[in-house]
Scaffold this motif. Structure first.
Motif, PDB file in Angstrom:
ATOM      1  N   THR A  62     -35.676  33.859 -13.381  1.00  0.00           N
ATOM      2  CA  THR A  62     -34.908  33.066 -12.419  1.00  0.00           C
ATOM      3  C   THR A  62     -33.442  33.120 -12.825  1.00  0.00           C
ATOM      4  O   THR A  62     -33.026  32.412 -13.725  1.00  0.00           O
TER       5      THR A  62
ATOM      6  N   GLY B   4     -51.512  26.765  -2.159  1.00  0.00           N
ATOM      7  CA  GLY B   4     -50.506  25.834  -2.668  1.00  0.00           C
ATOM      8  C   GLY B   4     -49.108  26.080  -2.164  1.00  0.00           C
ATOM      9  O   GLY B   4     -48.152  25.860  -2.887  1.00  0.00           O
ATOM     10  N   VAL B   5     -48.983  26.560  -0.937  1.00  0.00           N
ATOM     11  CA  VAL B   5     -47.650  26.794  -0.389  1.00  0.00           C
ATOM     12  C   VAL B   5     -47.138  25.499   0.233  1.00  0.00           C
ATOM     13  O   VAL B   5     -47.801  24.921   1.102  1.00  0.00           O
ATOM     14  N   LYS B   6     -45.981  25.033  -0.258  1.00  0.00           N
ATOM     15  CA  LYS B   6     -45.453  23.784   0.263  1.00  0.00           C
ATOM     16  C   LYS B   6     -43.948  23.894   0.439  1.00  0.00           C
ATOM     17  O   LYS B   6     -43.225  24.042  -0.547  1.00  0.00           O
ATOM     18  N   ARG B   8     -40.166  22.642   1.055  1.00  0.00           N
ATOM     19  CA  ARG B   8     -39.364  21.443   0.856  1.00  0.00           C
ATOM     20  C   ARG B   8     -37.939  21.733   1.314  1.00  0.00           C
ATOM     21  O   ARG B   8     -37.388  22.791   0.978  1.00  0.00           O
ATOM     22  N   LEU B  26     -36.620  25.013  -0.487  1.00  0.00           N
ATOM     23  CA  LEU B  26     -37.450  25.573  -1.546  1.00  0.00           C
ATOM     24  C   LEU B  26     -38.882  25.605  -1.032  1.00  0.00           C
ATOM     25  O   LEU B  26     -39.325  24.671  -0.366  1.00  0.00           O
ATOM     26  N   SER B  28     -42.853  26.502  -2.414  1.00  0.00           N
ATOM     27  CA  SER B  28     -43.646  26.892  -3.578  1.00  0.00           C
ATOM     28  C   SER B  28     -44.509  28.082  -3.195  1.00  0.00           C
ATOM     29  O   SER B  28     -45.298  28.014  -2.254  1.00  0.00           O
ATOM     30  N   HIS B  29     -44.283  29.191  -3.880  1.00  0.00           N
ATOM     31  CA  HIS B  29     -45.005  30.424  -3.578  1.00  0.00           C
ATOM     32  C   HIS B  29     -44.928  31.293  -4.822  1.00  0.00           C
ATOM     33  O   HIS B  29     -43.873  31.383  -5.448  1.00  0.00           O
ATOM     34  N   LYS B  30     -46.013  31.960  -5.180  1.00  0.00           N
ATOM     35  CA  LYS B  30     -45.990  32.675  -6.459  1.00  0.00           C
ATOM     36  C   LYS B  30     -45.179  33.961  -6.414  1.00  0.00           C
ATOM     37  O   LYS B  30     -44.752  34.457  -7.446  1.00  0.00           O
ATOM     38  N   THR B  72     -40.063  33.417  -8.170  1.00  0.00           N
ATOM     39  CA  THR B  72     -41.142  32.509  -7.783  1.00  0.00           C
ATOM     40  C   THR B  72     -40.532  31.238  -7.180  1.00  0.00           C
ATOM     41  O   THR B  72     -39.486  30.794  -7.629  1.00  0.00           O
ATOM     42  N   ASN B  73     -41.185  30.664  -6.199  1.00  0.00           N
ATOM     43  CA  ASN B  73     -40.687  29.489  -5.490  1.00  0.00           C
ATOM     44  C   ASN B  73     -39.282  29.729  -4.928  1.00  0.00           C
ATOM     45  O   ASN B  73     -38.306  29.158  -5.405  1.00  0.00           O
ATOM     46  N   TYR B  75     -35.773  29.812  -3.483  1.00  0.00           N
ATOM     47  CA  TYR B  75     -34.831  28.717  -3.237  1.00  0.00           C
ATOM     48  C   TYR B  75     -33.618  29.281  -2.524  1.00  0.00           C
ATOM     49  O   TYR B  75     -33.127  30.343  -2.887  1.00  0.00           O
TER      50      TYR B  75
END
Lengths: 140, 109
Positions: A62, B4-6, B8, B26, B28-30, B72-73, B75
């Motif tokens: 990241t 688990g995709v959420k 925000r 953002l 959540s995603h791998k 990952t995730n 943003y």
């Protein structure tokens, strides 16, 4: 020809230089090719856009990157040391205010991050930044 | 569909007309890059979000094409102008065809 110690050393280092020269630019060429196919070989100006990246990234998974490109229609990010050089393309719509965006990217190793912006008049602008990566972010 | 995709999203509730506001998103995603290998040496297939768009009252704000080099995730932070009250719509497009959506209203005075 008599092979002295000195001659062997000279030949050896010459061969080393040659292999490192032919080996290294392979990655950079991938990014150059991608940029050339984006711009269509047009000249790329510098100075109108800015790219903010950390000088040293401890974790290549990241890496926060932000780009500020006033007057740009779209901005494409490249990382010249990644297995796949393209990173992301931002297209700005009519309600976009400052033509800037931030995100987080993966970097495999120490390398240059390059932003190419297409401006409203069709010209291209470039900004790049070298990021030192302590732990690479491509798994494996 | 990745599990688990959420999504925000952070959008200010109020703004004045023509004001520039900052939006943060953002999800959540791998973001599996397709470069990694599992314990047996097999390549783990690529599974990422490949596109993200933000619209306000059906007018586009930003349209992002994502490559595996996005972390990952994913943003994103960007700026938008709000001419009137309305709704922001955020859409993420997954490699597997799933589409994740979320919306946020904003009041302009």
């Amino acid at each position: 020809m008599e092979l002295t110690r000195r001659k062997i050393l000279a030949v050896g280092s010459g061969a080393l230089v040659f292999t490192s020269l032919s080996g290294l630019p392979a990655f950079a060429n991938l990014a150059d090719d991608a940029i050339a196919s984006l711009t269509g070989g047009k000249e790329i100006g510098e100075g109108a856009i800015s790219l903010t990246a950390p000088e040293i990234a401890e974790n290549g998974n990241t890496v926060p990157i932000s780009v500020d490109a006033p007057g740009a229609v779209s901005v494409t990010l490249f990382a010249d040391g990644n297995p796949v050089p393209s990173v992301a393309t931002f297209k700005f719509g009519p309600l976009s205010a400052s033509r800037s965006a931030s995100t987080r990217i993966r970097l495999a190793s120490t390398q240059n991050v390059i932003a190419i912006a297409q401006m409203e008049d069709g010209s291209f602008q470039k900004a790049s930044s070298n990021v030192k990566v302590t732990i690479g972010g491509c798994g494996g | 569909m990745a599990s688990g995709v959420k999504p925000r999203v952070k959008v200010p509730k109020k703004a004045s007309a023509g004001e520039t506001i900052t939006i943060k998103t953002l999800i959540s995603h791998k973001m599996e890059s397709g470069q990694r290998k599992d314990d047996d040496g097999n390549v783990i297939p690529r599974s990422i979000i490949n596109r993200f768009t933000a619209d306000f009252n059906d007018q586009n704000v930003i349209d992002v094409t994502l490559e595996p080099a996005i972390s990952t995730n994913p943003y994103f932070q960007f700026d938008a102008v709000v001419p009137e009250s309305g709704e922001f719509k955020f859409t993420w497009y997954d490699d597997d065809g799933s589409v994740y959506e979320t919306a946020k209203k904003i009041k302009v005075s």
